[in-house]
Write an enzyme that holds these catalytic residues in place. Structure first.
Site, PDB file in Angstrom:
ATOM      1  N   LYS A 115       8.609   4.904  -4.960  1.00  0.00           N
ATOM      2  CA  LYS A 115       9.653   5.728  -4.513  1.00  0.00           C
ATOM      3  C   LYS A 115      10.470   6.463  -5.267  1.00  0.00           C
ATOM      4  O   LYS A 115      10.964   7.606  -5.231  1.00  0.00           O
ATOM      5  CB  LYS A 115      10.329   5.207  -3.452  1.00  0.00           C
ATOM      6  CG  LYS A 115       9.483   4.666  -2.082  1.00  0.00           C
ATOM      7  CD  LYS A 115      10.371   3.960  -0.900  1.00  0.00           C
ATOM      8  CE  LYS A 115       9.931   3.704   0.196  1.00  0.00           C
ATOM      9  NZ  LYS A 115       8.772   3.044   0.356  1.00  0.00           N
ATOM     10  N   ARG A 291      -3.061   7.698   1.707  1.00  0.00           N
ATOM     11  CA  ARG A 291      -4.382   7.016   2.456  1.00  0.00           C
ATOM     12  C   ARG A 291      -4.420   7.433   3.935  1.00  0.00           C
ATOM     13  O   ARG A 291      -3.617   8.368   4.327  1.00  0.00           O
ATOM     14  CB  ARG A 291      -4.178   5.493   2.373  1.00  0.00           C
ATOM     15  CG  ARG A 291      -2.836   5.235   3.196  1.00  0.00           C
ATOM     16  CD  ARG A 291      -2.599   3.732   3.365  1.00  0.00           C
ATOM     17  NE  ARG A 291      -1.164   3.314   3.503  1.00  0.00           N
ATOM     18  CZ  ARG A 291      -0.319   3.561   4.682  1.00  0.00           C
ATOM     19  NH1 ARG A 291      -1.150   4.023   5.639  1.00  0.00           N
ATOM     20  NH2 ARG A 291       0.970   3.219   4.696  1.00  0.00           N
TER      21      ARG A 291
HETATM   22  P1  ADP Z   1       3.489   2.813   7.070  1.00  0.00           P
HETATM   23  O1  ADP Z   1       4.362   2.325   8.321  1.00  0.00           O
HETATM   24  O2  ADP Z   1       3.835   2.518   5.413  1.00  0.00           O
HETATM   25  O3  ADP Z   1       3.330   4.385   7.409  1.00  0.00           O
HETATM   26  P2  ADP Z   1       1.206   2.443   8.373  1.00  0.00           P
HETATM   27  O4  ADP Z   1       1.974   2.906   9.728  1.00  0.00           O
HETATM   28  O5  ADP Z   1      -0.227   3.146   8.025  1.00  0.00           O
HETATM   29  O6  ADP Z   1       2.081   1.981   7.140  1.00  0.00           O
HETATM   30  O7  ADP Z   1       0.781   0.696   8.601  1.00  0.00           O
HETATM   31  C1  ADP Z   1       0.389   0.058   7.596  1.00  0.00           C
HETATM   32  C2  ADP Z   1       0.222  -1.576   8.334  1.00  0.00           C
HETATM   33  O8  ADP Z   1      -1.039  -1.871   8.666  1.00  0.00           O
HETATM   34  C3  ADP Z   1       0.552  -2.273   7.505  1.00  0.00           C
HETATM   35  O9  ADP Z   1       1.968  -3.176   8.360  1.00  0.00           O
HETATM   36  C4  ADP Z   1      -0.462  -3.482   7.327  1.00  0.00           C
HETATM   37  O10 ADP Z   1      -0.013  -4.853   7.181  1.00  0.00           O
HETATM   38  C5  ADP Z   1      -1.088  -3.297   8.570  1.00  0.00           C
HETATM   39  N1  ADP Z   1      -2.785  -3.315   8.144  1.00  0.00           N
HETATM   40  C6  ADP Z   1      -3.388  -3.173   6.950  1.00  0.00           C
HETATM   41  N2  ADP Z   1      -4.451  -3.343   7.189  1.00  0.00           N
HETATM   42  C7  ADP Z   1      -4.842  -3.665   8.429  1.00  0.00           C
HETATM   43  C8  ADP Z   1      -6.037  -3.829   9.137  1.00  0.00           C
HETATM   44  N3  ADP Z   1      -7.046  -3.944   8.649  1.00  0.00           N
HETATM   45  N4  ADP Z   1      -5.912  -4.163  10.464  1.00  0.00           N
HETATM   46  C9  ADP Z   1      -4.824  -3.932  11.035  1.00  0.00           C
HETATM   47  N5  ADP Z   1      -3.577  -3.849  10.400  1.00  0.00           N
HETATM   48  C10 ADP Z   1      -3.447  -3.568   9.085  1.00  0.00           C
HETATM   49  P1  ADP Z   2       8.054   2.037   3.935  1.00  0.00           P
HETATM   50  O1  ADP Z   2       7.469   2.465   2.585  1.00  0.00           O
HETATM   51  O2  ADP Z   2       8.587   0.800   4.205  1.00  0.00           O
HETATM   52  O3  ADP Z   2       7.177   2.752   5.082  1.00  0.00           O
HETATM   53  P2  ADP Z   2      10.028   4.204   4.355  1.00  0.00           P
HETATM   54  O4  ADP Z   2      10.781   4.894   3.112  1.00  0.00           O
HETATM   55  O5  ADP Z   2       8.782   5.062   4.587  1.00  0.00           O
HETATM   56  O6  ADP Z   2       9.611   2.813   4.038  1.00  0.00           O
HETATM   57  O7  ADP Z   2      11.009   4.009   5.825  1.00  0.00           O
HETATM   58  C1  ADP Z   2      10.506   3.467   6.627  1.00  0.00           C
HETATM   59  C2  ADP Z   2      11.457   3.560   7.832  1.00  0.00           C
HETATM   60  O8  ADP Z   2      12.529   2.929   7.293  1.00  0.00           O
HETATM   61  C3  ADP Z   2      11.720   5.297   8.160  1.00  0.00           C
HETATM   62  O9  ADP Z   2      10.698   5.658   8.966  1.00  0.00           O
HETATM   63  C4  ADP Z   2      13.021   5.213   8.859  1.00  0.00           C
HETATM   64  O10 ADP Z   2      13.091   4.780  10.305  1.00  0.00           O
HETATM   65  C5  ADP Z   2      13.861   4.077   8.006  1.00  0.00           C
HETATM   66  N1  ADP Z   2      14.434   4.573   6.832  1.00  0.00           N
HETATM   67  C6  ADP Z   2      13.931   4.864   5.530  1.00  0.00           C
HETATM   68  N2  ADP Z   2      14.768   5.354   4.740  1.00  0.00           N
HETATM   69  C7  ADP Z   2      15.895   5.845   5.641  1.00  0.00           C
HETATM   70  C8  ADP Z   2      17.401   6.508   5.334  1.00  0.00           C
HETATM   71  N3  ADP Z   2      17.624   7.032   4.278  1.00  0.00           N
HETATM   72  N4  ADP Z   2      17.983   6.610   6.447  1.00  0.00           N
HETATM   73  C9  ADP Z   2      17.742   6.153   7.629  1.00  0.00           C
HETATM   74  N5  ADP Z   2      16.522   5.479   7.826  1.00  0.00           N
HETATM   75  C10 ADP Z   2      15.702   5.258   6.984  1.00  0.00           C
END
Ligand code: ADP
Ligand code: ADP
Ligand code: MG
Length: 651
Positions: A115, A291
């Site tokens: 990040k 991805r």
């Molecule tokens: P993000 O919240 O960062 O956008 P996603 O919404 O794409 O990520 O979700 C990723 C999630 O999917 C992770 O919590 C991971 O543990 C889960 N995951 C990874 N591989 C699989 C799988 N094959 N089946 C179900 N869940 C999975």
């Molecule tokens: P991850 O890599 O775990 O998906 P993100 O940076 O995408 O982490 O953040 C996941 C979630 O956490 C966001 O969708 C939001 O709900 C919350 N979040 C992240 N950063 C902030 C922020 N600066 N202020 C408020 N909420 C946040």
């Protein structure tokens, strides 16, 4: 590219297999010992066992995956999401092995996977980032100073973070040192790096992300946004496209920002640029996921495109099939993630055998899953078991279809968050498209106590138990009996008695407490019963748990309700409870050896009512509560069938 190995499991492996096969590619699945019987394995043309259930020894084992590719003669690898999908080192190993990596360039994955590096890469662009601190100085003093100049509340985030881990919202300066320490240790454990950054915490934001796509010829376009504001512990649960909060004008601006972010790192293939939208309508970049995303189906439904097909095209070196102005958004799509977890008990994951999986069907309904009846939900992987996605011309239609689809969805054997999803979909904030990332905290109030089973399902349970005992074999009428049979269901330590009397082979009188209903069977298949209860036709989905033959648990599903009921009288004798309703029932076949009370007599709790001999043992049947003997229905020496009513007690 002729043969594709999918380095993943469950629903996403199945999803990718479908498109790969439909475009004529040969497919190879990989699997762990825990997934030997999973649908993604049998669906693929070939499959290779990677190792034991633990992800580190199977789906995360790079050497074994590359060996599987070699063994099967694969020439390309699709990583799905999760697992190794965002690992630049893995992508390089695939490429160095002479295989095609179906994904973005590894260099872009490296930058966007951190990040801090990601924000640095955007400095030269017009992409707005959340104000914050991502300096090299990782000392506590540096963070304290930075936080006070950013202004509280702040977010402490792991630079290498994902899945909401290593993230803490900090409201005031005194809480910062503890939050830093715990985020660091969590990040080190989860990601092998304790690098931390600070961000201003955006108040009550929406999570708006943009699907981008690039090819190897420098073209990058976006396919509109998804609103993923409904999250639990920063993990998405409900996603939709388009966002109710995004106007066409905002879509153009945020879409352009996402394209700029992708271009800044020379991106190609599918990617998602995540933003937060604040209450004033300003948006800020938070991260990019390099991805295919879990929630990509909502974008597919509103654009009519197959994103996996595009990933394959791009990997083949083809240009993107569309230009930005050719992309149109039609209607509205909503996805919910069905998890094996108990929403009423702190969302604890639920493991076990799925006795029955009945996904919903209907116009505008898509279900992405890798489940089959009989499969086990193990503790080794993510608890997400399926995604239910609906599409409609309007958001109202998509939402109504989703509500109906959730009513139809039956999962027996494990707890699911289905009820929680239904409550979400029906919540006025969601109905009005007003949910922000605070939705669950504001709107979800788990029931303090489990809801009692409806009398409808109780009656049906008794009917199905009766059928199972007496109406079996080729001639259903052979064992048909006119005497009533009583069933006792233990619900959260309350025993409920229900009596069934057959009127004909398809019609039954059912009594529960003072309520009497009549149920006629309209039609029946192995797991579905269409019935008419007092003039109302309805359907129940049911299954007996095959693993508990001696005290069968019956799972029932109808509309809102999914319940599991066990007839306690069929449980092993030492666990037999006597009905609290006052209907004293023969717990097992046997003969009456002694009757200790007379009609009209007052008895106290624990006092012997009668003695029954069964299985060469004498069993004292005692009064379950203080009361009066209203009726004695047995005589000395009488042979009892299980569940036959012996004595009626009243308070
Ligand atoms: P993000 O919240 O960062 O956008 P996603 O919404 O794409 O990520 O979700 C990723 C999630 O999917 C992770 O919590 C991971 O543990 C889960 N995951 C990874 N591989 C699989 C799988 N094959 N089946 C179900 N869940 C999975
Ligand atoms: P991850 O890599 O775990 O998906 P993100 O940076 O995408 O982490 O953040 C996941 C979630 O956490 C966001 O969708 C939001 O709900 C919350 N979040 C992240 N950063 C902030 C922020 N600066 N202020 C408020 N909420 C946040
Ligand atoms: Mg994220």
């Amino acid at each position: 590219m002729n043969k594709i190995l999918i380095a993943n499991r469950s629903e996403i492996a199945v999803r990718i297999l479908k498109t790969a096969q439909s475009f004529g590619y040969e497919t190879v699945a990989v699997y762990s010992e825990a997934d030997a019987n999973a649908p993604h394995v049998s669906m693929a043309d070939q499959a290779v066992l990677l190792g034991p259930a633990e992800a580190s020894q199977s789906y995360l084992n790079i050497e074994h995956i590359l060996a599987a590719a070699q063994k099967s003669g694969t020439d390309a690898i699709h990583p799905g999401y999760g697992f190794l999908s965002e690992d630049g080192y893995f992508a390089r190993r695939v490429i160095n092995a002479g295989l095609i990596w179906i994904g973005p360039p590894p260099e872009a994955m490296d930058v966007m996977g951190n990040k801090v590096a990601a924000k640095l890469a955007l400095v030269e662009t017009d992409v707005p980032c959340v104000p914050g601190y991502s300096g090299e100085d990782q000392s506590e003093e540096a963070f304290i100073a930075a936080a006070s100049s950013i202004g509280y509340p702040v977010m402490v985030k792991a630079a290498a973070g994902g899945g909401g881990r290593g993230m803490r919202r900090v409201a005031s300066a005194d809480a910062l040192p503890d939050a830093l320490a715990s985020a660091k240790s969590e990040a080190l454990k989860a990601f092998g790096s304790d690098e931390i950054l600070l961000e201003k915490a955006i108040v009550n934001p929406r999570h708006i992300e943009v699907q981008v796509f690039g090819d190897m010829h420098g073209n990058v376009i976006h396919l509109g946004e998804r609103d993923c504001s409904i999250q639990r512990r920063h993990q998405k649960v409900v996603e939709e496209a388009p966002s109710p909060a995004v106007s066409p004008e905002l879509r153009n601006r945020i879409g352009q920002a996402a394209v700029d972010a992708a271009k800044a790192v020379g991106y190609y293939s599918a990617g998602t640029v995540e933003f937060l939208l604040d209450e004033t309508g300003a948006f800020y970049f938070i991260e990019m996921n390099t991805r295919l995303q879990v929630e990509h189906p909502v974008t597919e439904l509103v654009t009519g495109l197959d994103l996996v097909a595009w990933q394959l095209l791009v990997a083949e070196g083809e240009p993107l099939p569309l230009q930005q102005e050719d992309v149109t958004i039609q209607g509205h799509a909503i996805e919910v993630r069905l998890y094996a977890e108990d929403a009423h008990n702190q969302f604890l994951p639920s493991i076990g055998d799925v006795h029955l999986w009945q996904p919903p069907i209907g116009d505008g309904v898509r279900v992405d899953h890798g489940l089959a009846s009989g499969m086990a939900i193990t503790p080794y992987y993510d608890a997400m078991i399926a995604k239910i996605i609906t599409h409609g011309e309007t958001r109202a239609i998509a939402r109504r279809r989703l509500r109906r689809a959730l009513h139809q969805t039956a999962v027996f054997g494990v707890e699911t968050n289905r009820h929680f999803l239904l409550a979400t979909v029906e919540h006025p904030m969601f109905v009005n498209g007003e949910a922000t990332t605070n939705f669950i905290d504001q709107a979800w109030h788990p029931a303090s106590d489990d809801q009692p089973v409806s009398s409808k399902l109780e009656a049906l349970a008794a009917l199905l138990c009766y059928q199972r005992t007496y109406v079996t074999g080729d001639n259903p009428l052979k064992n048909w009996r006119s005497q009533p049979s009583t069933y006792c269901f233990d619900q959260e330590n309350r025993i409920r008695t229900v009596t069934v009397q057959a009127i004909s082979s398809s019609s039954y009188k059912i009594q529960s407490g003072s309520e009497t209903t009549q149920i006629c069977i309209v039609s029946q298949t192995q797991n579905t019963l269409r019935f008419d209860q007092d003039g109302l036709q309805d359907t129940v989905v049911y299954a007996f748990n095959p693993a508990t033959e001696s005290s069968p648990t019956l799972w029932l599903h109808s509309g809102q309700e999914t319940v599991a009921l066990t007839d306690v009288l069929l449980a092993p004798p030492e666990t037999v409870h006597v009905a609290s309703g006052g209907n004293i029932i023969a717990p097992m076949p046997g003969s009456i050896m002694r009757i200790d009370v007379t009609e009209g007599e007052n008895v106290s709790k624990g006092q012997s009512l009668l003695l029954i001999e069964a299985m060469k043992m004498e069993h004292t049947i005692a009064a379950p509560f203080d009361g009066k003997v209203e009726q004695i229905l047995v005589e000395m020496g009488q042979q009892m069938k299980p569940r036959e009513l012996m004595v009626v007690l009243v308070n």
